[in-house]
Motif scaffolding. Structure first.
Motif, PDB file in Angstrom:
ATOM      1  N   GLY A 129      -5.248  36.756 -47.464  1.00 32.69           N
ATOM      2  CA  GLY A 129      -4.294  36.134 -46.349  1.00 32.69           C
ATOM      3  C   GLY A 129      -2.754  36.427 -47.178  1.00 32.69           C
ATOM      4  N   VAL A 130      -2.945  36.834 -48.357  1.00 33.97           N
ATOM      5  CA  VAL A 130      -1.606  37.182 -49.072  1.00 33.97           C
ATOM      6  C   VAL A 130      -1.341  38.481 -49.374  1.00 33.97           C
ATOM      7  CG1 VAL A 130      -0.270  36.265 -51.197  1.00 33.97           C
ATOM      8  CG2 VAL A 130      -1.847  34.787 -50.021  1.00 33.97           C
ATOM      9  N   TRP A 131       0.203  38.799 -49.122  1.00 27.32           N
ATOM     10  CA  TRP A 131       0.445  40.352 -49.328  1.00 27.32           C
ATOM     11  C   TRP A 131       0.827  40.364 -50.865  1.00 27.32           C
ATOM     12  CZ3 TRP A 131      -0.581  44.342 -46.260  1.00 27.32           C
ATOM     13  CH2 TRP A 131      -0.794  43.959 -45.044  1.00 27.32           C
ATOM     14  N   MET A 132       0.243  41.255 -51.610  1.00 26.92           N
ATOM     15  CA  MET A 132       0.669  41.436 -52.880  1.00 26.92           C
ATOM     16  C   MET A 132       0.939  42.859 -53.349  1.00 26.92           C
ATOM     17  SD  MET A 132      -1.810  38.785 -55.240  1.00 26.92           S
ATOM     18  CE  MET A 132      -3.170  38.527 -54.125  1.00 26.92           C
ATOM     19  N   ILE A 133       1.778  42.856 -54.366  1.00 23.22           N
ATOM     20  CA  ILE A 133       2.058  44.602 -54.682  1.00 23.22           C
ATOM     21  C   ILE A 133       0.955  44.945 -55.546  1.00 23.22           C
ATOM     22  CG2 ILE A 133       3.603  45.646 -56.287  1.00 23.22           C
ATOM     23  CD1 ILE A 133       5.852  43.718 -55.594  1.00 23.22           C
ATOM     24  N   HIS A 134       0.400  46.072 -54.905  1.00 25.88           N
ATOM     25  CA  HIS A 134      -0.836  46.701 -55.745  1.00 25.88           C
ATOM     26  C   HIS A 134      -0.577  47.964 -56.617  1.00 25.88           C
ATOM     27  CE1 HIS A 134      -4.579  49.223 -55.515  1.00 25.88           C
ATOM     28  NE2 HIS A 134      -5.172  47.760 -55.872  1.00 25.88           N
ATOM     29  N   ASP A 135       0.512  48.369 -56.079  1.00 30.51           N
ATOM     30  CA  ASP A 135       0.955  49.645 -56.707  1.00 30.51           C
ATOM     31  C   ASP A 135       2.685  49.936 -56.585  1.00 30.51           C
ATOM     32  OD1 ASP A 135      -0.156  52.558 -57.866  1.00 30.51           O
ATOM     33  OD2 ASP A 135       1.598  52.867 -56.698  1.00 30.51           O
ATOM     34  N   LYS A 136       3.191  49.944 -57.570  1.00 27.69           N
ATOM     35  CA  LYS A 136       4.844  49.953 -57.500  1.00 27.69           C
ATOM     36  C   LYS A 136       4.894  51.236 -58.520  1.00 27.69           C
ATOM     37  CE  LYS A 136       8.747  47.168 -58.511  1.00 27.69           C
ATOM     38  NZ  LYS A 136       9.194  46.942 -57.025  1.00 27.69           N
ATOM     39  N   SER A 137       5.840  52.007 -57.838  1.00 26.72           N
ATOM     40  CA  SER A 137       6.215  53.170 -58.865  1.00 26.72           C
ATOM     41  C   SER A 137       7.977  53.352 -58.528  1.00 26.72           C
ATOM     42  CB  SER A 137       5.478  54.434 -58.402  1.00 26.72           C
ATOM     43  OG  SER A 137       5.794  54.726 -56.925  1.00 26.72           O
ATOM     44  N   VAL A 138       8.405  53.974 -59.447  1.00 22.98           N
ATOM     45  CA  VAL A 138       9.937  54.251 -59.920  1.00 22.98           C
ATOM     46  C   VAL A 138      10.090  55.545 -59.871  1.00 22.98           C
ATOM     47  CG1 VAL A 138      10.254  53.616 -62.117  1.00 22.98           C
ATOM     48  CG2 VAL A 138      12.210  53.543 -60.626  1.00 22.98           C
ATOM     49  N   SER A 139      11.276  56.183 -59.097  1.00 20.13           N
ATOM     50  CA  SER A 139      11.673  57.498 -59.435  1.00 20.13           C
ATOM     51  C   SER A 139      13.085  57.412 -59.674  1.00 20.13           C
ATOM     52  CB  SER A 139      11.322  58.484 -58.128  1.00 20.13           C
ATOM     53  OG  SER A 139      10.163  58.397 -57.591  1.00 20.13           O
ATOM     54  N   ILE A 140      13.480  57.887 -60.981  1.00 22.31           N
ATOM     55  CA  ILE A 140      14.969  58.039 -61.230  1.00 22.31           C
ATOM     56  C   ILE A 140      15.556  59.098 -60.801  1.00 22.31           C
ATOM     57  CG2 ILE A 140      16.410  57.702 -63.332  1.00 22.31           C
ATOM     58  CD1 ILE A 140      14.601  55.260 -63.121  1.00 22.31           C
ATOM     59  N   ASP A 141      16.681  58.871 -59.957  1.00 21.41           N
ATOM     60  CA  ASP A 141      17.449  60.044 -59.675  1.00 21.41           C
ATOM     61  C   ASP A 141      18.856  59.920 -60.312  1.00 21.41           C
ATOM     62  OD1 ASP A 141      15.795  60.504 -57.147  1.00 21.41           O
ATOM     63  OD2 ASP A 141      16.734  58.808 -56.398  1.00 21.41           O
ATOM     64  N   PHE A 142      19.379  59.092 -60.917  1.00 16.90           N
ATOM     65  CA  PHE A 142      20.650  58.988 -61.604  1.00 16.90           C
ATOM     66  C   PHE A 142      20.467  57.942 -62.847  1.00 16.90           C
ATOM     67  CE2 PHE A 142      21.878  59.674 -57.306  1.00 16.90           C
ATOM     68  CZ  PHE A 142      22.466  60.801 -57.423  1.00 16.90           C
ATOM     69  N   LYS A 143      20.867  58.449 -64.084  1.00 16.67           N
ATOM     70  CA  LYS A 143      20.889  57.586 -65.224  1.00 16.67           C
ATOM     71  C   LYS A 143      22.089  57.863 -66.105  1.00 16.67           C
ATOM     72  CE  LYS A 143      17.881  56.447 -68.895  1.00 16.67           C
ATOM     73  NZ  LYS A 143      16.441  56.622 -69.648  1.00 16.67           N
ATOM     74  N   ARG A 144      22.619  56.703 -66.474  1.00 15.27           N
ATOM     75  CA  ARG A 144      23.777  56.732 -67.530  1.00 15.27           C
ATOM     76  C   ARG A 144      23.376  57.192 -68.743  1.00 15.27           C
ATOM     77  NH1 ARG A 144      26.680  51.373 -69.234  1.00 15.27           N
ATOM     78  NH2 ARG A 144      25.006  50.545 -67.970  1.00 15.27           N
TER      79      ARG A 144
END
Length: 144
Positions: A129-144
């Protein structure tokens, strides 16, 4: 709330968006125990510095972060869709501000602009009954 043609309001999608935002807010505030409670026990966070597998790995990695690291994630342009009854995908833009203090964090930190700008894709699954993050991904578009 404005509805667009063909879109139905879905309270569970809203809850998943809130869970994604809560996770990053707890992460930024260094409330790692609270953040880990929003992360599925078998969840994976795909990060540029290496994947995190599950809550124990998350807490272990967070314990290694420097005490003087101040980070803020600004999440915008949330776009969400239901994959199935128990799976929702939340996509967002993320702008990251970062400052490394030598010792303890001291406010206000100097601001040189964003360190990174990119995109998050969070897949949340309902468990007990609880929503949890199962898969989290990041894509970097800009970086200093």
């Amino acid at each position: 709330m404005t509805q667009y043609p063909g879109e139905d309001f879905d309270v569970e999608i809203l809850e998943c968006e809130r869970q994604s935002i809560r996770f990053m807010a707890d992460f930024d505030a260094q409330r790692y125990e609270q953040a880990s409670a929003l992360f599925a026990p078998d969840g994976v966070w795909h990060r540029p510095d290496g994947d995190i597998h599950g809550r124990e790995d998350f807490l272990s990695r967070m314990a290694q972060r420097p005490r003087g690291l101040l980070v803020r994630h600004v999440m915008t342009n949330l776009r969400s869709r239901r994959i199935d009854q128990d799976t929702i995908c939340v996509e967002s833009y993320v702008t990251v501000y970062r400052y490394d203090f030598e010792q303890e964090i001291s406010y206000p930190a100097a601001l040189a602009g964003p360190a990174v700008m990119g995109r998050y894709t969070d897949v949340l699954k309902r468990a007990g009954g609880v929503w949890m993050i199962h898969d989290k991904s990041v894509s970097i578009d800009f970086k200093r």
